[in-house]
Enzyme design. Structure first.
Site, short mmCIF file in Angstrom:
data_model
loop_
_atom_site.label_atom_id
_atom_site.label_comp_id
_atom_site.label_asym_id
_atom_site.label_seq_id
_atom_site.Cartn_x
_atom_site.Cartn_y
_atom_site.Cartn_z
N VAL A 196 0.83 -1.21 0.00
CA VAL A 196 0.00 0.00 0.00
C VAL A 196 0.86 1.26 0.00
CG1 VAL A 196 -1.58 1.35 1.45
CG2 VAL A 196 -2.07 -1.04 0.95
N THR A 219 -5.39 -0.35 7.47
CA THR A 219 -6.74 -0.72 7.90
C THR A 219 -6.71 -0.88 9.42
OG1 THR A 219 -7.05 -1.85 5.81
CG2 THR A 219 -8.57 -2.45 7.60
N GLU A 266 -7.64 2.48 2.43
CA GLU A 266 -7.24 2.20 1.05
C GLU A 266 -8.02 1.00 0.52
OE1 GLU A 266 -5.37 3.97 -1.11
OE2 GLU A 266 -6.29 2.44 -2.35
N PHE A 267 -8.51 1.12 -0.70
CA PHE A 267 -9.32 0.05 -1.28
C PHE A 267 -8.65 -0.62 -2.47
CE2 PHE A 267 -12.24 2.99 0.81
CZ PHE A 267 -12.98 2.13 1.62
N LEU A 268 -7.37 -0.30 -2.74
CA LEU A 268 -6.72 -0.88 -3.93
C LEU A 268 -6.64 -2.39 -3.81
CD1 LEU A 268 -3.62 -1.85 -3.13
CD2 LEU A 268 -3.15 0.57 -3.30
N LYS A 273 -14.13 0.66 5.80
CA LYS A 273 -13.16 -0.27 5.20
C LYS A 273 -13.47 -1.71 5.61
CE LYS A 273 -9.52 -2.06 3.41
NZ LYS A 273 -9.36 -2.24 1.99
N LEU A 285 -18.26 -13.01 -7.67
CA LEU A 285 -19.14 -14.17 -7.75
C LEU A 285 -18.42 -15.30 -8.48
CD1 LEU A 285 -22.68 -12.68 -8.54
CD2 LEU A 285 -21.86 -13.65 -6.39
N CYS A 332 -5.81 -9.27 3.27
CA CYS A 332 -6.86 -8.41 3.82
C CYS A 332 -8.09 -9.15 4.34
CB CYS A 332 -7.27 -7.38 2.77
SG CYS A 332 -5.95 -6.19 2.45
N ARG A 343 0.31 -14.25 1.53
CA ARG A 343 -0.33 -14.18 2.85
C ARG A 343 -1.71 -14.86 2.83
NH1 ARG A 343 0.93 -7.91 4.29
NH2 ARG A 343 0.81 -7.69 2.03
N1 NAD Z 1 -2.12 -5.19 0.60
C1 NAD Z 1 -3.31 -4.74 0.22
O1 NAD Z 1 -3.84 -5.11 -0.83
C2 NAD Z 1 -4.05 -3.74 1.07
C3 NAD Z 1 -5.16 -3.07 0.54
C4 NAD Z 1 -5.82 -2.13 1.32
C5 NAD Z 1 -5.39 -1.89 2.62
N2 NAD Z 1 -4.32 -2.55 3.12
C6 NAD Z 1 -3.87 -2.25 4.49
O2 NAD Z 1 -2.70 -1.43 4.39
C7 NAD Z 1 -1.81 -1.72 5.46
C8 NAD Z 1 -0.46 -2.09 4.91
O3 NAD Z 1 -0.59 -3.29 4.18
P1 NAD Z 1 0.56 -3.82 3.19
O4 NAD Z 1 0.02 -5.00 2.49
O5 NAD Z 1 1.09 -2.68 2.41
O6 NAD Z 1 1.66 -4.28 4.29
P2 NAD Z 1 3.18 -4.65 4.04
O7 NAD Z 1 3.52 -5.65 5.11
O8 NAD Z 1 3.43 -4.99 2.62
O9 NAD Z 1 3.97 -3.29 4.35
C9 NAD Z 1 4.08 -2.70 5.60
C10 NAD Z 1 5.45 -2.05 5.69
O10 NAD Z 1 5.53 -1.24 6.86
C11 NAD Z 1 6.85 -1.29 7.34
N3 NAD Z 1 6.89 -0.82 8.73
C12 NAD Z 1 6.39 -1.40 9.83
N4 NAD Z 1 6.60 -0.61 10.92
C13 NAD Z 1 7.23 0.49 10.48
C14 NAD Z 1 7.70 1.68 11.11
N5 NAD Z 1 7.54 1.88 12.42
N6 NAD Z 1 8.31 2.60 10.36
C15 NAD Z 1 8.47 2.41 9.04
N7 NAD Z 1 8.04 1.31 8.38
C16 NAD Z 1 7.43 0.37 9.09
C17 NAD Z 1 7.24 -2.74 7.14
O11 NAD Z 1 8.65 -2.90 7.13
C18 NAD Z 1 6.60 -3.04 5.77
O12 NAD Z 1 7.52 -2.79 4.72
C19 NAD Z 1 -2.50 -2.81 6.27
O13 NAD Z 1 -3.21 -2.22 7.33
C20 NAD Z 1 -3.44 -3.45 5.29
O14 NAD Z 1 -4.55 -4.05 5.90
C21 NAD Z 1 -3.62 -3.47 2.37
#
Ligand code: NAD
Length: 435
Positions: free
Chosen positions: A11, A122, A151-153, A207, A253, A263, A331
């Site tokens: 994200v 989230t 974020e909804f991507l 969300k 569907l 997620c 994941r």
């Molecule tokens: N992946 C998706 O498709 C998606 C879509 C919508 C929302 N989200 C939400 O977005 C959030 C992030 O998801 P993601 O998939 O990008 O996670 P991710 O694990 O890919 O990335 C998170 C990053 O944060 C870093 N991090 C952690 N603590 C930190 C700190 N204190 N300082 C700096 N960096 C730090 C980690 O090293 C990691 O690189 C989650 O809450 C997830 O639910 C994800």
């Protein structure tokens, strides 16, 4: 506008690169030194279509930078986005907010001027309130505010989703935060992407409600698929028949092995925790979580049935391991319980995924990997399509069948039609399709 992004994962990196592409000046921060070093070298830490070119062009134009140094990264930022992970906490499924709160404490000390702090991660309802408390406790500059911008991507289509969203949701409690976010998203706003301004708690819950609803839709069609199998109906046609109804819609569907990914599994669990704490029953989502777990766990038995009741001593080729196509994200992928059960039950498993092999290998110690789809078929008693990558959609089934020992195709994504598989000499087992 100067923007800092804390957390440079799926994200954070996509959002940061897209904000830079809108013309903002963005610094993406991450604790992971390897990730930041890779980005400095022009290598992407994740597999996402179009991302490398987008990052490269914005770095070249001097609008996008990366650092592990939070103090440096947030210098002069008017808005600081939080995009760190919020995984499910072991044991109770509550969203683990450790990374969010650690980032906020560090940020509070690093800020030298007021900023709008925006959670893109989230996070459960009320997290924005806690963030505001921590900022005050840690002495963040007066006049800073906290907003929620979920974020909804979707991974695999992340850039297109970010640049052409169905909607942008902004939860804020003050006009300044609303103004800053309006300015940040102005390029999309001009393209008529609706921006919904709500209260912070409403945005946080929106969300979870969105993901829970999509999980309900997937589990619904999965159960209808089971019924189709039992009564000789075709779920593909049922899905089309209901999806053409505008009130229902055709998306989500598609029957399959159960939802996975970073997620839906964790967000449905976290929603249930929020409801439990509020003393409110959520029987639909609770049932969906249960239905989905059982579904994922039942896929190995489905393969065994196709092989006459047991996979012991069989060679099984698996096509696709990532939780969905166009990502390397493993994941909570449905392939995890499936492949591990097959191996436990005595099968030897060879798999290929176009992007996720590197992330997948450590998860499956007993699994062999192949270089391509054709190599997966070599000597296999059965082939199982687990992830519907485009490159698995037009395989030469005749050639595939020739390389196999057995002639069984278990299609957990209904990529093929029974008659085309049968013409190639394969016994076909789809999901929710008449025998
Ligand atoms: N992946 C998706 O498709 C998606 C879509 C919508 C929302 N989200 C939400 O977005 C959030 C992030 O998801 P993601 O998939 O990008 O996670 P991710 O694990 O890919 O990335 C998170 C990053 O944060 C870093 N991090 C952690 N603590 C930190 C700190 N204190 N300082 C700096 N960096 C730090 C980690 O090293 C990691 O690189 C989650 O809450 C997830 O639910 C994800």
């Amino acid at each position: 506008m100067r923007i800092a992004m804390i957390g440079t994962g799926y994200v954070g990196l996509v959002s940061g690169a897209c904000f830079a592409d809108f013309g903002h000046d963005v610094c993406c921060i991450d604790k992971d030194e390897k990730k930041i070093a890779a980005l400095h070298d022009g290598r992407m830490p994740i597999w996402e279509p179009g991302l490398e070119a987008l990052v490269k062009s914005n770095v070249e134009r001097g609008r996008l930078d990366f650092t592990t140094d939070l103090n440096k990264g947030v210098e002069g930022a008017e808005a600081v986005f939080i995009a760190v992970g919020t995984p499910a906490r072991r044991g109770d499924g509550h969203a683990d907010l450790t990374y969010v709160f650690a980032a906020i404490r560090e940020l509070a000390k690093a800020l030298t001027r007021p900023a709008v702090i925006v959670t893109k991660s989230t996070v459960p309802v009320g997290t924005g309130d806690k963030i505001a408390e921590i900022l005050a406790e840690e002495g963040a500059p007066e006049g800073s505010s906290v907003a929620s911008n979920p974020e909804f991507l979707r991974e695999g289509a992340a850039i297109a989703d970010f640049k052409h969203p169905d909607r942008i949701v902004v939860g804020a409690e003050d006009e300044h935060a609303r103004e800053v976010l309006r300015e940040i998203y102005r390029p999309l706003f001009l393209n008529k992407a609706p921006i919904l301004f709500t209260g912070r708690r409403t945005a946080e819950l929106t969300k979870y409600a969105a993901n829970a609803f999509l999980a309900v839709k997937i589990s619904f069609i999965n159960e209808i698929a089971d019924l189709c199998e039992a009564v000789g109906a075709d779920v593909q046609e049922v899905a089309r028949g209901i999806g053409l109804d505008n009130r229902i819609g055709p998306k989500f569907l598609h029957p399959g092995p159960g939802y996975g990914g970073s997620c839906f599994p964790k967000d449905t669990l976290a929603l249930l925790q929020t409801a439990k704490e509020a003393g409110i029953e959520q029987r639909i989502v609770s049932t969906v979580v249960d239905v989905n777990e059982k579904r994922k766990a039942s896929m190995a038995a489905r393969v065994a049935r196709a092989l006459g009741g047991s996979v012991d001593g069989k060679r099984i080729g698996v096509l696709g391991l990532a939780f969905k196509p166009n990502t390397d994200d493993m994941r909570d992928a449905p392939s995890i319980p499936l492949v591990n059960s097959l191996i436990e039950d005595g099968a030897s498993v060879t798999a290929f995924d176009p992007a996720a092999m590197e992330h997948a290998k450590p998860l499956f110690p007993g699994m062999e990997s192949a270089a391509n789809a054709m190599a997966v078929a070599d000597g296999a008693d059965a082939l199982v399509i687990v992830t519907e990558w485009d490159e698995f959609r037009a395989l030469d089934l005749g050639k595939l069948a020739e390389r196999m020992k057995g002639r069984v195709l278990v299609d957990l994504r209904n990529v093929y039609e029974r008659d085309e598989a049968e013409r190639a000499g394969l016994a076909y087992y789809g999901i929710g399709r008449p025998a």
